[in-house]
Design a protein around this motif. Structure first.
Motif, mmCIF file in Angstrom:
data_model
loop_
_atom_site.group_PDB
_atom_site.id
_atom_site.type_symbol
_atom_site.label_atom_id
_atom_site.label_comp_id
_atom_site.label_asym_id
_atom_site.label_seq_id
_atom_site.Cartn_x
_atom_site.Cartn_y
_atom_site.Cartn_z
ATOM 1 N N GLU A 60 36.312 39.388 33.642
ATOM 2 C CA GLU A 60 37.005 39.623 32.367
ATOM 3 C C GLU A 60 35.995 39.650 31.219
ATOM 4 O O GLU A 60 36.100 40.497 30.318
ATOM 5 C CB GLU A 60 38.043 38.519 32.106
ATOM 6 N N GLU A 90 40.731 40.578 26.690
ATOM 7 C CA GLU A 90 39.922 40.372 27.910
ATOM 8 C C GLU A 90 39.104 39.085 27.769
ATOM 9 O O GLU A 90 38.978 38.314 28.721
ATOM 10 C CB GLU A 90 38.970 41.545 28.178
ATOM 11 N N LYS A 121 28.976 36.604 41.291
ATOM 12 C CA LYS A 121 29.477 37.991 41.291
ATOM 13 C C LYS A 121 30.494 38.194 40.173
ATOM 14 O O LYS A 121 31.121 37.243 39.711
ATOM 15 C CB LYS A 121 30.168 38.275 42.624
ATOM 16 N N TYR A 122 30.666 39.429 39.774
ATOM 17 C CA TYR A 122 31.776 39.853 38.916
ATOM 18 C C TYR A 122 32.149 41.236 39.410
ATOM 19 O O TYR A 122 31.415 41.851 40.195
ATOM 20 C CB TYR A 122 31.386 39.835 37.424
ATOM 21 N N SER A 123 33.282 41.762 38.944
ATOM 22 C CA SER A 123 33.790 42.998 39.539
ATOM 23 C C SER A 123 32.780 44.148 39.434
ATOM 24 O O SER A 123 32.222 44.415 38.367
ATOM 25 C CB SER A 123 35.106 43.410 38.880
ATOM 26 N N ALA A 147 43.691 46.624 38.283
ATOM 27 C CA ALA A 147 43.670 45.168 38.073
ATOM 28 C C ALA A 147 45.102 44.617 38.155
ATOM 29 O O ALA A 147 45.345 43.591 38.791
ATOM 30 C CB ALA A 147 43.043 44.843 36.721
ATOM 31 N N SER A 220 36.580 42.275 55.264
ATOM 32 C CA SER A 220 36.759 41.267 54.209
ATOM 33 C C SER A 220 36.550 39.860 54.773
ATOM 34 O O SER A 220 37.318 39.379 55.605
ATOM 35 C CB SER A 220 38.172 41.416 53.625
ATOM 36 N N ALA A 221 35.496 39.189 54.278
ATOM 37 C CA ALA A 221 35.106 37.883 54.845
ATOM 38 C C ALA A 221 36.154 36.802 54.559
ATOM 39 O O ALA A 221 36.376 35.913 55.377
ATOM 40 C CB ALA A 221 33.765 37.470 54.251
ATOM 41 N N HIS A 222 36.793 36.867 53.398
ATOM 42 C CA HIS A 222 37.620 35.729 52.972
ATOM 43 C C HIS A 222 39.119 35.937 53.161
ATOM 44 O O HIS A 222 39.891 34.994 53.001
ATOM 45 C CB HIS A 222 37.359 35.442 51.486
ATOM 46 N N SER A 223 39.512 37.195 53.479
ATOM 47 C CA SER A 223 40.953 37.496 53.449
ATOM 48 C C SER A 223 41.788 36.628 54.382
ATOM 49 O O SER A 223 42.851 36.148 53.975
ATOM 50 C CB SER A 223 41.204 38.967 53.774
ATOM 51 N N PHE A 282 29.182 50.679 47.120
ATOM 52 C CA PHE A 282 29.815 49.400 46.768
ATOM 53 C C PHE A 282 28.834 48.239 47.000
ATOM 54 O O PHE A 282 28.642 47.380 46.128
ATOM 55 C CB PHE A 282 31.082 49.232 47.620
HETATM 56 N N1 3HC Z 1 33.382 43.584 42.956
HETATM 57 C C1 3HC Z 1 32.467 42.617 43.229
HETATM 58 N N2 3HC Z 1 32.533 41.854 44.344
HETATM 59 C C2 3HC Z 1 33.544 42.094 45.197
HETATM 60 C C3 3HC Z 1 34.534 43.079 44.968
HETATM 61 C C4 3HC Z 1 34.417 43.829 43.793
HETATM 62 N N3 3HC Z 1 35.278 44.815 43.495
HETATM 63 N N4 3HC Z 1 35.411 43.057 45.992
HETATM 64 C C5 3HC Z 1 34.980 42.107 46.839
HETATM 65 N N5 3HC Z 1 33.861 41.539 46.370
HETATM 66 C C6 3HC Z 1 33.051 40.506 47.007
HETATM 67 C C7 3HC Z 1 33.810 39.202 47.126
HETATM 68 O O1 3HC Z 1 33.699 38.491 45.919
HETATM 69 C C8 3HC Z 1 33.092 38.564 48.281
HETATM 70 O O2 3HC Z 1 31.829 38.089 47.836
HETATM 71 P P1 3HC Z 1 31.345 36.529 48.028
HETATM 72 O O3 3HC Z 1 31.602 36.167 49.451
HETATM 73 O O4 3HC Z 1 29.903 36.551 47.663
HETATM 74 O O5 3HC Z 1 32.153 35.716 47.080
HETATM 75 C C9 3HC Z 1 32.803 39.748 49.184
HETATM 76 O O6 3HC Z 1 32.795 40.884 48.346
HETATM 77 C C10 3HC Z 1 33.791 39.924 50.325
HETATM 78 O O7 3HC Z 1 35.061 40.371 49.840
HETATM 79 P P2 3HC Z 1 36.455 39.689 50.267
HETATM 80 O O8 3HC Z 1 37.488 40.752 50.365
HETATM 81 O O9 3HC Z 1 36.266 38.840 51.473
HETATM 82 O O10 3HC Z 1 36.659 38.767 48.989
HETATM 83 P P3 3HC Z 1 38.000 38.221 48.357
HETATM 84 O O11 3HC Z 1 38.921 37.700 49.406
HETATM 85 O O12 3HC Z 1 37.622 37.304 47.259
HETATM 86 O O13 3HC Z 1 38.710 39.536 47.744
HETATM 87 C C11 3HC Z 1 39.114 40.415 45.536
HETATM 88 C C12 3HC Z 1 38.112 40.238 46.687
HETATM 89 C C13 3HC Z 1 40.256 41.289 46.020
HETATM 90 C C14 3HC Z 1 38.397 41.066 44.358
HETATM 91 C C15 3HC Z 1 39.659 39.009 45.166
HETATM 92 O O14 3HC Z 1 38.579 38.132 44.901
HETATM 93 C C16 3HC Z 1 40.570 39.018 43.974
HETATM 94 O O15 3HC Z 1 41.708 39.402 44.082
HETATM 95 N N6 3HC Z 1 40.088 38.504 42.856
HETATM 96 C C17 3HC Z 1 40.883 38.315 41.649
HETATM 97 C C18 3HC Z 1 40.966 39.546 40.823
HETATM 98 C C19 3HC Z 1 39.635 39.942 40.237
HETATM 99 O O16 3HC Z 1 38.657 39.213 40.262
HETATM 100 N N7 3HC Z 1 39.596 41.120 39.686
HETATM 101 C C20 3HC Z 1 38.366 41.614 39.081
HETATM 102 C C21 3HC Z 1 38.682 42.649 38.140
HETATM 103 S S1 3HC Z 1 39.240 41.873 36.666
HETATM 104 C C22 3HC Z 1 39.524 43.083 35.715
HETATM 105 O O17 3HC Z 1 39.582 44.136 36.211
HETATM 106 C C23 3HC Z 1 39.616 42.752 34.283
HETATM 107 C C24 3HC Z 1 40.599 43.596 33.625
HETATM 108 O O18 3HC Z 1 40.592 43.277 32.322
HETATM 109 C C25 3HC Z 1 40.323 45.014 33.733
#
Ligand code: 3HC
Length: 328
Positions: A60, A90, A121-123, A147, A220-223, A282
């Protein structure tokens, strides 16, 4: 109230105690009740939440940069006021989320330090450039749209503070998405050059937006854990598919094309098929080598340094208040 009170009865520290705590946690999950900061939780659950919520907070805050870049160049006073409000929202989302993450035992300073040191990390999406005004509209329409698709299920996340923060975030995101769509619609009703600008921005953002949902479910490692714990309610691939299905109809209303020759309706599946995502891109972006990663972190570091005096003044103010004798 009665069962909550029972839940919070202290359990002595022993192997039997641990098993009992785990059993209560599992019962809470099975009953669909939220976990609150004072409740016992398995260490792996806490760490997963802290990882996800802090990454989300960083997203954010870093997400303010690509659009913030356009505040001084917005084409009208009205658009400027809207964009200013959106970018401030944001920043607010980042603050709610840091506060939610702090309930899991990490301080905001620790989380921000990890971001600035390049350890967090961040998006991925915020590492792409915004060369035209149409990019601002596409961020609203597609990035905020993705999002919302990802975050609506997080309003039902098993961790109470995160779920509650997400309700407010999603309400505001829905305004963000509409402002983006409205901006693009105005441009599409404008000149040929404006329409080309919108199409160019859509072509640049489409694939990175699909990557926002994270790796495919098989990668996906954490899903698996996050779904079992009710942190994630819908998988990465399913959310991506829902997003594509919704975006196609919206693109038709706007009159823009989506840059995927394999995008077509599959009547058997009841969904749109789409082409292969470039997962190498990616991986490069999330490991720090995207088009703007360095620029984004440099901007955050500069903002953090420039804001040091505000943090010092706030800390001094709060120290003075705490040392004042209490009013009668
Ligand atoms: N960008 C960066 N890293 C990412 C990613 C992305 N788009 N998608 C996945 N990853 C990373 C994960 O963080 C994880 O890294 P780590 O093990 O070092 O922590 C790795 O890739 C494996 O991915 P997984 O699917 O196993 O990870 P998650 O179960 O955490 O799923 C996610 C990823 C779907 C992004 C989940 O974390 C999520 O839903 N997060 C909450 C929402 C979020 O963070 N959104 C970001 C955008 S916010 C936004 O857009 C702001 C708005 O104002 C526009």
């Amino acid at each position: 109230m009665y069962t909550q009170a029972l839940d919070q009865l202290p359990i002595e520290h022993s192997a039997q105690g641990d098993a009992l705590r785990q059993q209560r946690f599992d019962q809470r999950m099975a009953a669909g009740r939220t976990v609150e900061p004072q409740d016992w939780m398995p260490e792996a659950y806490r760490k997963t939440l802290l990882r996800q919520i802090s990454q989300h907070a960083h997203s954010e805050v870093v997400g303010m940069l690509p659009e913030g870049n356009w505040i001084s160049r917005a084409p009208s006073l009205e658009r400027k006021a809207i964009l200013l409000a959106k970018v401030q929202d944001e920043g607010g989302h980042g603050l709610y989320l840091y506060a939610a993450a702090e309930t899991l035992g990490s301080s905001r300073e620790e989380m921000v330090d990890a971001l600035l040191a390049g350890r967090a990390k961040y998006s991925s999406i915020f590492n792409y450039p915004t060369p035209t005004w149409a990019d601002v509209g596409v961020i609203g329409w597609l990035v905020d749209g993705a999002a919302i698709m990802n975050q609506i299920p997080l309003c039902r996340c098993s961790y109470g503070p995160y779920a509650r923060a997400m309700i407010r975030v999603c309400r505001e995101e829905s305004f963000h998405q509409r402002q983006g769509f409205d901006l693009l619609l105005a441009m599409m009703r404008g000149t040929e050059a404006q329409r080309r600008m919108v199409q160019g921005a859509v072509d640049r953002w489409w694939w990175p937006v699909l990557m926002m949902f994270g790796p495919s479910d098989t990668e996906s490692a954490h899903s698996a854990n996050s779904m079992a714990w009710g942190i994630k309610r819908i998988s990465n691939d399913e959310l991506r598919q829902r997003f594509v299905d919704a975006a196609v109809a919206q693109a038709e209303v706007l009159g823009v094309g989506l840059p995927d020759p394999e995008l077509r309706w599959n009547a058997e599946r009841g969904h749109y098929d789409f082409g292969a995502i470039d997962w190498d891109e990616f991986k490069r972006v999330i490991s720090g080598d995207g088009p703007c990663n360095r620029e984004r972190l440099a901007a955050r570091r500069a903002a953090h340094e420039a804001g040091a005096w505000v943090r010092e003044a706030a800390a001094e103010h709060s120290r003075k208040r705490a040392s004042r004798p209490h009013a009668a």
